[in-house]
Structure formats: C-alpha cells, structure tokens
Design a protein around this motif. Structure first.
Motif, PDB file in Angstrom:
ATOM      1  N   VAL A   1     -42.137   4.983 -20.220  1.00 56.73           N
ATOM      2  CA  VAL A   1     -41.240   4.030 -19.576  1.00 56.73           C
ATOM      3  C   VAL A   1     -42.052   2.783 -19.256  1.00 56.73           C
ATOM      4  O   VAL A   1     -43.154   2.873 -18.711  1.00 56.73           O
ATOM      5  CB  VAL A   1     -40.646   4.598 -18.269  1.00 56.73           C
ATOM      6  N   ARG A   2     -41.507   1.615 -19.628  1.00 61.52           N
ATOM      7  CA  ARG A   2     -42.210   0.352 -19.374  1.00 61.52           C
ATOM      8  C   ARG A   2     -41.270  -0.630 -18.679  1.00 61.52           C
ATOM      9  O   ARG A   2     -40.083  -0.710 -19.024  1.00 61.52           O
ATOM     10  CB  ARG A   2     -42.693  -0.274 -20.702  1.00 61.52           C
ATOM     11  N   THR A   3     -41.824  -1.378 -17.739  1.00 59.21           N
ATOM     12  CA  THR A   3     -41.081  -2.440 -17.067  1.00 59.21           C
ATOM     13  C   THR A   3     -41.905  -3.713 -17.125  1.00 59.21           C
ATOM     14  O   THR A   3     -43.071  -3.725 -16.703  1.00 59.21           O
ATOM     15  CB  THR A   3     -40.773  -2.076 -15.609  1.00 59.21           C
ATOM     16  N   VAL A   4     -41.319  -4.763 -17.689  1.00 57.50           N
ATOM     17  CA  VAL A   4     -41.998  -6.056 -17.813  1.00 57.50           C
ATOM     18  C   VAL A   4     -40.986  -7.148 -17.484  1.00 57.50           C
ATOM     19  O   VAL A   4     -39.897  -7.189 -18.068  1.00 57.50           O
ATOM     20  CB  VAL A   4     -42.555  -6.279 -19.238  1.00 57.50           C
ATOM     21  N   ALA A   5     -41.346  -8.010 -16.560  1.00 51.89           N
ATOM     22  CA  ALA A   5     -40.510  -9.169 -16.205  1.00 51.89           C
ATOM     23  C   ALA A   5     -39.072  -8.771 -15.878  1.00 51.89           C
ATOM     24  O   ALA A   5     -38.117  -9.459 -16.265  1.00 51.89           O
ATOM     25  CB  ALA A   5     -40.542 -10.201 -17.329  1.00 51.89           C
ATOM     26  N   GLY A   6     -38.920  -7.660 -15.200  1.00 48.17           N
ATOM     27  CA  GLY A   6     -37.594  -7.219 -14.794  1.00 48.17           C
ATOM     28  C   GLY A   6     -36.788  -6.530 -15.864  1.00 48.17           C
ATOM     29  O   GLY A   6     -35.639  -6.153 -15.623  1.00 48.17           O
ATOM     30  N   ARG A   7     -37.361  -6.326 -17.035  1.00 47.72           N
ATOM     31  CA  ARG A   7     -36.700  -5.605 -18.110  1.00 47.72           C
ATOM     32  C   ARG A   7     -37.324  -4.219 -18.257  1.00 47.72           C
ATOM     33  O   ARG A   7     -38.499  -4.024 -17.923  1.00 47.72           O
ATOM     34  CB  ARG A   7     -36.812  -6.367 -19.448  1.00 47.72           C
TER      35      ARG A   7
END
Length: 212
Positions: free
Chosen positions: A198-204
């Motif tokens: 699971v990855r979260t980058v810049a609110g995505r």
C-alpha cells in the motif's frame, strides 16, 4: 433543457475539452482532473505506478496516455486501452500504442502482461470492481501485478450510476464504483488477489495486488 448524449461521446468530449465532471445519482458533482491526465506524469504517478513496472504493462482506461508514455520512454513495452476514441487518439499522438477497446473485449496478450494499471479511479469501470479485477487477473501472467489506485480510508465500496457533465450537457447514465482503502482487501480477495503493498503519495493511494 440540455440534451443528453451517450456516454462514449461524452468521454470523447471531455478529453477534447480538457474538462468534465462526474455527477452521482444523488446529484453530487465531482471535478475530474482531465488536464492533469493529459499532461506529464508527476511525482505521485511515478511513485505510485511507474517505478513499480519492470515488464510489459497494460493501462486499463489509459485516457490521454501519460502513464504509458512515461513507461515507453523508460524502454518498457506498454499498451493503453480505452473506450474513448479521443483518448486513444491523444495517446497515439504521444507516440505510444493504444487501442479503442473495452477491458472485456478481445484484448491482446491475455495471460502475458507483467503489470496492469488501474489509475485515476478506473477501479470504478463497469461498476463491479470484483469483475474488473478478475479480468485484470486474466490479463496478467502468473507472477504479474495489478497496480490499482483507490480512494481514502473510510470510502468503503460504493456502486452507483453516474453521468458526465461536459460543456453544458449530461451524458446518459453508466455504472461506476468507488473502492476505498478499507474495502480493497475484500474486493481483491474475491477476485483472487492479495494486497501486497500500500502506498500513499500526495494524498493519493495505490495498492499492489498479486495472485493469491
């Protein structure tokens, strides 16, 4: 009163105009980032998707083709498919391969793709994410991965009928779905996948799925 157009024409119009909105069955509007999709990849695109592709990749609902264009520049074989003729035209204009197809059509390379992308909310295509992910699994080779963008924690699983609002006109209704971080494990399991990252980058948010 504005006339209604079919969904295919509306998506073509959206990509031509560079703007559009989803309208839910409850009348709620959602702005679509069409200009962003038509631009270059950003840091979030790369860290969520591009950096995790090392072999032949198919982009399901490729839009104007920013993701597969980046992959092609890295020397990774890539193909985009989309139901919008205008999206396919814009993708090909970038010099990369794209076909006007529905994901459930006779797609090239069934069982041979290393990666399948479902970015920009495309997990919603068809309104049945289990069926869609099951189809993605058919397209992938046994060790392949599906890289899927999902909504935030708490979004759950929502099936809805939506319309597009493009340049003052509504499209006809079509089935769509939203899958949140809290729902993707169950959806993936029903489609024969496991969530392995699971990855979260810049609110995505994006997940990596591998065959269970």
């Amino acid at each position: 009163m504005s006339s209604t157009m079919d969904a295919g024409s509306a998506f073509d119009g959206m990509f031509t105009a560079g703007s559009g909105r989803f309208v839910g069955s409850d009348g709620t509007f959602e702005h679509l980032a069409v200009r962003q999709w038509a631009g270059r990849t950003d840091l979030a695109d790369r860290q969520l998707f591009i950096d995790h592709c090392s072999g032949p990749t198919i982009d399901l609902g490729c839009g104007p083709g920013r993701l597969i264009s980046d992959l092609a520049e890295r020397g990774i074989p890539a193909l985009g498919i989309d139901v919008s003729a205008e999206a396919v035209r814009q993708t090909r204009r970038r010099g990369v391969q794209a076909l006007r197809l529905d994901v459930f059509d006779d797609v090239p390379g069934v069982g041979d793709w290393a990666h399948a992308l479902l970015a920009d909310g495309n997990i919603g295509i068809g309104g049945d994410p289990v069926r869609l992910l099951s189809r993605a699994r058919e397209l992938l080779r046994p060790d392949g991965t599906a890289l899927v963008e999902v909504s935030a924690l708490g979004a759950g699983l929502v099936r809805d009928e939506r319309r597009l609002w493009v340049e003052g006109r509504f499209s006809s209704a079509f089935a769509w779905a939203v899958v949140g971080l809290d729902a993707i494990d169950e959806v993936a399991r029903e489609a024969g996948f496991s969530v392995t990252a699971v990855r979260t980058v810049a609110g995505r948010h994006a997940v990596t799925l591998t065959a269970a």
